[in-house]
Design a protein around this motif. Structure first.
Motif, short mmCIF file in Angstrom:
data_model
loop_
_atom_site.label_atom_id
_atom_site.label_comp_id
_atom_site.label_asym_id
_atom_site.label_seq_id
_atom_site.Cartn_x
_atom_site.Cartn_y
_atom_site.Cartn_z
N LYS A 135 49.33 27.69 45.89
CA LYS A 135 47.97 28.10 46.26
C LYS A 135 47.20 28.56 45.04
O LYS A 135 47.76 28.88 43.99
CB LYS A 135 48.02 29.21 47.30
N GLU A 136 45.89 28.60 45.18
CA GLU A 136 45.05 29.08 44.10
C GLU A 136 45.09 30.60 44.05
O GLU A 136 45.41 31.28 45.02
CB GLU A 136 43.60 28.60 44.32
N ARG A 137 44.76 31.10 42.88
CA ARG A 137 44.68 32.55 42.71
C ARG A 137 43.54 33.09 43.57
O ARG A 137 42.43 32.54 43.56
CB ARG A 137 44.46 32.90 41.24
N GLU A 138 43.81 34.15 44.30
CA GLU A 138 42.79 34.68 45.19
C GLU A 138 42.53 36.16 44.92
O GLU A 138 43.42 36.91 44.51
CB GLU A 138 43.21 34.50 46.66
N PHE A 139 41.33 36.56 45.20
CA PHE A 139 40.89 37.93 45.03
C PHE A 139 41.57 38.84 46.05
O PHE A 139 41.72 38.48 47.22
CB PHE A 139 39.38 38.00 45.21
N VAL A 140 41.95 40.03 45.59
CA VAL A 140 42.53 41.03 46.47
C VAL A 140 41.61 42.25 46.55
O VAL A 140 41.17 42.63 47.63
CB VAL A 140 43.93 41.47 45.98
N THR A 141 41.31 42.84 45.42
CA THR A 141 40.50 44.05 45.40
C THR A 141 39.99 44.32 44.00
O THR A 141 40.55 43.83 43.01
CB THR A 141 41.31 45.26 45.91
N ALA A 142 38.91 45.09 43.90
CA ALA A 142 38.38 45.47 42.60
C ALA A 142 37.65 46.80 42.73
O ALA A 142 37.20 47.16 43.82
CB ALA A 142 37.44 44.40 42.06
N ILE A 143 37.54 47.47 41.59
CA ILE A 143 36.86 48.76 41.56
C ILE A 143 35.97 48.82 40.33
O ILE A 143 36.35 48.32 39.26
CB ILE A 143 37.88 49.92 41.58
N THR A 144 34.81 49.37 40.49
CA THR A 144 33.86 49.43 39.39
C THR A 144 34.24 50.53 38.41
O THR A 144 35.01 51.43 38.72
CB THR A 144 32.45 49.70 39.91
N TRP A 145 33.67 50.45 37.23
CA TRP A 145 33.98 51.46 36.23
C TRP A 145 33.35 52.80 36.58
O TRP A 145 33.84 53.86 36.18
CB TRP A 145 33.52 51.02 34.84
N TYR A 146 32.28 52.78 37.36
CA TYR A 146 31.57 54.01 37.66
C TYR A 146 32.02 54.65 38.97
O TYR A 146 31.41 55.59 39.45
CB TYR A 146 30.06 53.77 37.68
N GLY A 147 33.08 54.11 39.57
CA GLY A 147 33.63 54.74 40.75
C GLY A 147 32.91 54.43 42.04
O GLY A 147 32.99 55.20 43.00
N GLY A 148 32.19 53.31 42.08
CA GLY A 148 31.52 52.91 43.30
C GLY A 148 32.49 52.42 44.35
O GLY A 148 33.71 52.43 44.16
N MET A 149 31.97 51.99 45.49
CA MET A 149 32.81 51.52 46.57
C MET A 149 33.65 50.33 46.11
O MET A 149 33.12 49.39 45.54
CB MET A 149 31.96 51.11 47.77
N PRO A 150 34.95 50.36 46.35
CA PRO A 150 35.78 49.22 45.96
C PRO A 150 35.46 47.98 46.80
O PRO A 150 34.92 48.07 47.90
CB PRO A 150 37.20 49.70 46.25
N TYR A 151 35.80 46.85 46.25
CA TYR A 151 35.71 45.58 46.97
C TYR A 151 37.11 45.24 47.50
O TYR A 151 38.10 45.45 46.80
CB TYR A 151 35.28 44.46 46.03
N TYR A 152 37.18 44.69 48.69
CA TYR A 152 38.46 44.26 49.25
C TYR A 152 38.31 42.89 49.90
O TYR A 152 37.29 42.58 50.51
CB TYR A 152 38.96 45.24 50.31
N ALA A 153 39.35 42.09 49.79
CA ALA A 153 39.42 40.87 50.59
C ALA A 153 39.62 41.27 52.04
O ALA A 153 40.28 42.27 52.34
CB ALA A 153 40.57 40.01 50.11
N ASP A 154 39.09 40.47 52.94
CA ASP A 154 39.22 40.79 54.37
C ASP A 154 40.68 40.88 54.78
O ASP A 154 41.04 41.69 55.64
CB ASP A 154 38.51 39.72 55.21
N SER A 155 41.53 40.08 54.15
CA SER A 155 42.93 40.03 54.55
C SER A 155 43.71 41.30 54.22
O SER A 155 44.79 41.51 54.76
CB SER A 155 43.60 38.83 53.88
N VAL A 156 43.16 42.13 53.33
CA VAL A 156 43.90 43.34 52.94
C VAL A 156 43.15 44.62 53.27
O VAL A 156 43.71 45.71 53.13
CB VAL A 156 44.23 43.31 51.43
N ARG A 157 41.91 44.49 53.69
CA ARG A 157 41.12 45.70 53.96
C ARG A 157 41.80 46.53 55.04
O ARG A 157 42.25 46.04 56.06
CB ARG A 157 39.70 45.32 54.39
N GLY A 158 41.90 47.82 54.78
CA GLY A 158 42.55 48.73 55.71
C GLY A 158 44.04 48.90 55.47
O GLY A 158 44.66 49.82 56.00
N ARG A 159 44.61 48.01 54.65
CA ARG A 159 46.04 48.11 54.34
C ARG A 159 46.29 48.43 52.86
O ARG A 159 47.25 49.11 52.52
CB ARG A 159 46.75 46.80 54.68
#
Length: 123
Positions: free
Chosen positions: A42-66
């Protein structure tokens, strides 16, 4: 910037793992930090990321909440706490860093990569 990921392993479904990414060469305080994963065939897929300034993290739908991403700028380290793991979470997990990725969820817009750590979830 050099990234070193660790913490992978074998866990049963429903279990937890905590991945860490140690950053050398630069302070993490100015960088976006992220995690991607790649399963066999499979291709590399996004999981999560966080900004340098501490803003709201980004999550893939498949992992959000876990999964939860966190950063410790004083220690130049980023963590990925993974709970309620599923067999479909099995992959090599890569940490990434970039001053300002053009598209956070797209891997090729990130400049710096670690070597990856294997996560295997058994059913």
């Amino acid at each position: 910037v050099q990234l070193q990921a660790s913490g992978g392993g074998l866990v049963q479904a429903g279990g937890s793992l905590r991945l860490s990414c140690a950053v050398a060469g630069r302070t993490t305080s100015n960088y976006f930090m992220g995690w991607f994963r790649q399963a066999p065939g499979k291709e590399r897929e996004f999981v999560t990321a966080i900004t340098w300034y501490g803003g709201m993290p980004y999550y893939a739908d498949s992992v959000r909440g876990r999964f939860t991403i966190s950063r410790d700028n004083a220690k130049n380290t980023v963590h990925l706490q993974m709970n309620s793991l599923r067999p479909e979470d099995t992959a090599v997990y890569y940490c990434a860093a970039d001053l300002d990725p053009r598209i956070v969820r797209v891997s090729h817009t990130w400049e710096h990569w670690g070597q990856g750590t294997q996560v295997t979830v058994s059913s």
